[in-house]
Design a protein around this motif. Structure first.
Motif, PDB file in Angstrom:
ATOM      1  N   VAL B  78      -7.776  26.074  22.019  1.00  0.00           N
ATOM      2  CA  VAL B  78      -8.896  25.189  22.359  1.00  0.00           C
ATOM      3  C   VAL B  78      -8.867  23.947  21.465  1.00  0.00           C
ATOM      4  O   VAL B  78      -9.085  22.827  21.922  1.00  0.00           O
ATOM      5  CB  VAL B  78     -10.244  25.920  22.195  1.00  0.00           C
ATOM      6  N   MET B  81      -6.074  21.660  22.591  1.00  0.00           N
ATOM      7  CA  MET B  81      -6.282  21.070  23.912  1.00  0.00           C
ATOM      8  C   MET B  81      -7.493  20.142  23.967  1.00  0.00           C
ATOM      9  O   MET B  81      -7.611  19.357  24.893  1.00  0.00           O
ATOM     10  CB  MET B  81      -6.460  22.175  24.960  1.00  0.00           C
ATOM     11  N   THR B  82      -8.416  20.276  23.011  1.00  0.00           N
ATOM     12  CA  THR B  82      -9.568  19.382  23.058  1.00  0.00           C
ATOM     13  C   THR B  82      -9.454  18.277  22.008  1.00  0.00           C
ATOM     14  O   THR B  82     -10.387  17.523  21.792  1.00  0.00           O
ATOM     15  CB  THR B  82     -10.896  20.145  22.844  1.00  0.00           C
ATOM     16  N   LYS B 230      -3.179  25.856  33.858  1.00  0.00           N
ATOM     17  CA  LYS B 230      -4.233  26.744  33.391  1.00  0.00           C
ATOM     18  C   LYS B 230      -5.577  26.021  33.388  1.00  0.00           C
ATOM     19  O   LYS B 230      -6.595  26.578  33.726  1.00  0.00           O
ATOM     20  CB  LYS B 230      -3.892  27.205  31.978  1.00  0.00           C
ATOM     21  N   ARG B 231      -5.538  24.741  33.020  1.00  0.00           N
ATOM     22  CA  ARG B 231      -6.767  23.956  33.030  1.00  0.00           C
ATOM     23  C   ARG B 231      -7.364  23.896  34.428  1.00  0.00           C
ATOM     24  O   ARG B 231      -8.567  23.848  34.598  1.00  0.00           O
ATOM     25  CB  ARG B 231      -6.463  22.526  32.577  1.00  0.00           C
ATOM     26  N   TRP B 232      -6.482  23.819  35.420  1.00  0.00           N
ATOM     27  CA  TRP B 232      -6.954  23.614  36.775  1.00  0.00           C
ATOM     28  C   TRP B 232      -7.198  24.914  37.518  1.00  0.00           C
ATOM     29  O   TRP B 232      -7.644  24.892  38.661  1.00  0.00           O
ATOM     30  CB  TRP B 232      -5.913  22.799  37.554  1.00  0.00           C
ATOM     31  N   SER B 233      -6.866  26.019  36.896  1.00  0.00           N
ATOM     32  CA  SER B 233      -6.779  27.260  37.664  1.00  0.00           C
ATOM     33  C   SER B 233      -8.120  27.651  38.260  1.00  0.00           C
ATOM     34  O   SER B 233      -9.183  27.336  37.735  1.00  0.00           O
ATOM     35  CB  SER B 233      -6.262  28.396  36.789  1.00  0.00           C
ATOM     36  N   GLN B 234      -8.054  28.332  39.350  1.00  0.00           N
ATOM     37  CA  GLN B 234      -9.256  28.755  40.063  1.00  0.00           C
ATOM     38  C   GLN B 234      -9.463  30.254  39.895  1.00  0.00           C
ATOM     39  O   GLN B 234     -10.308  30.828  40.549  1.00  0.00           O
ATOM     40  CB  GLN B 234      -9.121  28.447  41.561  1.00  0.00           C
ATOM     41  N   GLY B 235      -8.658  30.860  39.087  1.00  0.00           N
ATOM     42  CA  GLY B 235      -8.801  32.305  39.016  1.00  0.00           C
ATOM     43  C   GLY B 235      -8.558  32.881  37.660  1.00  0.00           C
ATOM     44  O   GLY B 235      -8.400  32.220  36.697  1.00  0.00           O
TER      45      GLY B 235
END
Lengths: 316, 235
Positions: B78, B81-82, B230-235
């Protein structure tokens, strides 16, 4: 400072958050309140750019998180639920690493580091390995990490979780002090925390915002009944009868008895009817003087329970 | 990016992992060294360097397994990535840190050729090209290892994934020979191990160098995609 519009995040068929919109002004401390799994962390992860939303926009200091993520991240200090610490580094090394990661100018950093370490009170452990620190100190180092580069916006996910009461009070005081120079969003599922530090509260449940207001307004708005405590000198049975006879009074309860002829009652009445005058007149006519009459707003705790157990549609 | 390289590099040496790996590598290599000497100086480089590269198959997965897996587990992902850095800078930083540790290992292993130079007359050119090949091979392996590490938060799983993929990738040319025909030819062209053999026969081919560097670049790129996905994942 922070503008969030129609934020939605789907995980397959589950909607973690749905249509979340709010704005936070510069210098505000906003509390994000909701039970576990309400979508607090998801929202925060989206604002900080760790995960992306399915739809909706986030703008921080005028920059869009998708169009200009690096610029947005420069303005944000983030303390996630689990403080992101490298266990094999000392506190001092770790903060140096964060500073170079956030591109703080080395000349500036020297004095800033000292200030930050003093502010969160980790100066005396600065040469210890993070893995050997207690939970409370780890949390403080996590907070220090968020402060590196003095970002304008601080996002704190459950900053007081797992701390002992003394540490909780310290951290709260610290956050309140930070609020003078920073815009802060903090999440919590602990109610007193919100009324203790926040200017405004956003209550979220099952991924939707249920209410946004100041802690005081919320408790006022939400009471379906107006409630009073009233202390009257006179025999309990008769006083009760009189009180119940007043138009608009729903319920009377004895809250404490001082002596035979003196007791306190909690009166619940319709919100729309002011029952105070008729109560006074009737009791006066009967010769039982009112010693005290005080309105009781709902405590935030009750507000919260109401909000999350009933569909409070009128509230928003 | 420099901050990440520095941190990761130091973290390798703050824990026993770098020392154990380098020690193990040198230890096993000295056994091969003695063995290769017995086989005669003429075929020395071929024997020795090729066994060195097979050892990499085991060393690299252990070297790279923690790279992203540990960050995911401890939550420091985190932080990375941030922070105001781009994803490719994070990946490249971690990749270069692991490569730096590998280079330290390669430099330490120079002790063997050094012994040869003092007591014999090995072919310097072959030795040089073999080492170049070895370093390039290491860089390819590490890119695969980093990629595997980005797939999971469990270091052991990461190590196993990278070992299996490296094993499969190095066997491509064998499979190619076995299958034959057009498919065999394609597989043969894709095999970096074929390219690598050229180096220790003393051939430095610029296309081979570019091939191997591109191979590493592809896996670094894939790692970036995995982290972004992973950032965009929907699941």
């Amino acid at each position: 400072m922070i503008e969030i519009k129609n934020l939605t995040k789907d995980y397959g068929k589950v909607k973690a958050i749905e249509d979340v919109s709010f704005t936070v002004e510069k210098g505000e401390i906003v509390g994000f309140l909701g039970p576990n799994g309400a979508g607090k962390s998801t929202t925060m992860n989206i604002i900080t750019g760790f995960i992306s939303s399915t739809s909706g926009t986030v703008r921080v200091a005028g920059h869009d998180i998708l169009e200009n993520p690096v610029e947005v991240k420069k303005h944000i200090g983030y303390l996630p639920e689990q403080p992101p610490l490298y266990q094999d580094m000392t506190v001092s090394e770790f903060l140096d690493f964060c500073a170079s990661l956030k591109k703080v100018a080395p000349r500036e950093w020297k004095s800033q580091k000292k200030d930050i370490m003093e502010l969160v009170k980790v100066t005396h452990v600065s040469h210890r390995l993070i893995k050997n620190l207690s939970k409370g100190y780890k949390q403080r180092v996590g907070l220090a990490q968020a402060l590196v580069g003095s970002p304008e916006v601080l996002i704190l996910d459950e900053p007081t979780v797992g701390l002992d009461p003394k540490q909780i009070i310290e951290i709260r005081r610290l956050i309140k002090a930070l609020g003078k120079n920073h815009t802060i969003i903090l999440s919590t599922h602990i109610l007193p925390e919100v009324s203790a530090i926040c200017d405004r509260v956003i209550i979220i449940n099952k991924g939707r915002i249920v209410a946004i207001d100041t802690p005081e307004n919320l408790s006022r708005k939400l009471s379906d009944f107006s409630r009073f405590t009233i202390t009257v000198a006179g025999p309990q049975k008769k006083v009760r009868e009189i009180l119940q006879g007043v138009e608009g009074v729903k319920d009377v309860e004895v809250s404490s008895t001082f002596n035979e002829d003196e007791a306190s009652y909690i009166v619940e009445a319709d919100k729309d009817i002011d029952v105070r005058k008729p109560i006074f007149n009737k009791l006066a006519a009967a010769g039982y003087p009112i010693l005290e009459l005080r309105s009781m707003n709902l405590s935030l705790e009750e507000v919260f329970l109401q909000l999350t157990t009933t569909e409070a549609k009128e509230v928003v | 990016m420099l901050a990440i390289i520095k941190r990761d590099f130091r973290s390798y040496f703050n824990s026993p992992i770098a020392y154990v790996l380098i020690g193990l590598f040198i230890c096993i290599m000295s056994l091969f060294f003695v063995d290769s000497l017995n086989a005669g100086i003429a075929s020395f480089t071929t024997n020795f360097i090729s066994s060195m590269s097979y050892l990499l198959l085991f060393i690299v997965p252990i070297l790279t397994m923690r790279s992203f897996a540990e960050d995911k587990k401890s939550g420091t992902e985190v932080l990375l990535m941030t922070s105001p850095v781009r994803v490719y800078q994070v990946v490249l930083g971690k990749y270069l840190a692991a490569t730096a540790v590998f280079l330290v290992m390669a430099v330490v292993s120079l002790v063997f050729p050094l012994v040869l130079l003092i007591y014999g007359k090995p072919d310097g050119a072959t030795l040089f090209s073999s080492y170049l090949g070895f370093v390039l091979l290491g860089m390819v392996f590490i890119s695969v290892g980093i990629f595997a590490s980005s797939l999971t938060e469990n270091q052991i799983v990461a190590a196993i994934i990278s070992f299996v993929s490296l094993f499969a990738l190095t066997s491509i040319s064998f499979i190619g020979n076995y299958v034959g025909g057009f498919v065999g030819k394609v597989l043969d062209q894709l095999s970096f191990i074929e390219r690598y053999y050229e180096f220790y026969y003393g051939i430095i081919d610029i296309t081979s160098i570019i091939f191997m560097l591109s191979f590493a670049a592809v896996f670094v790129f894939l790692t970036v995609r995995i982290l972004e996905r992973k950032r965009w994942s929907q699941g």
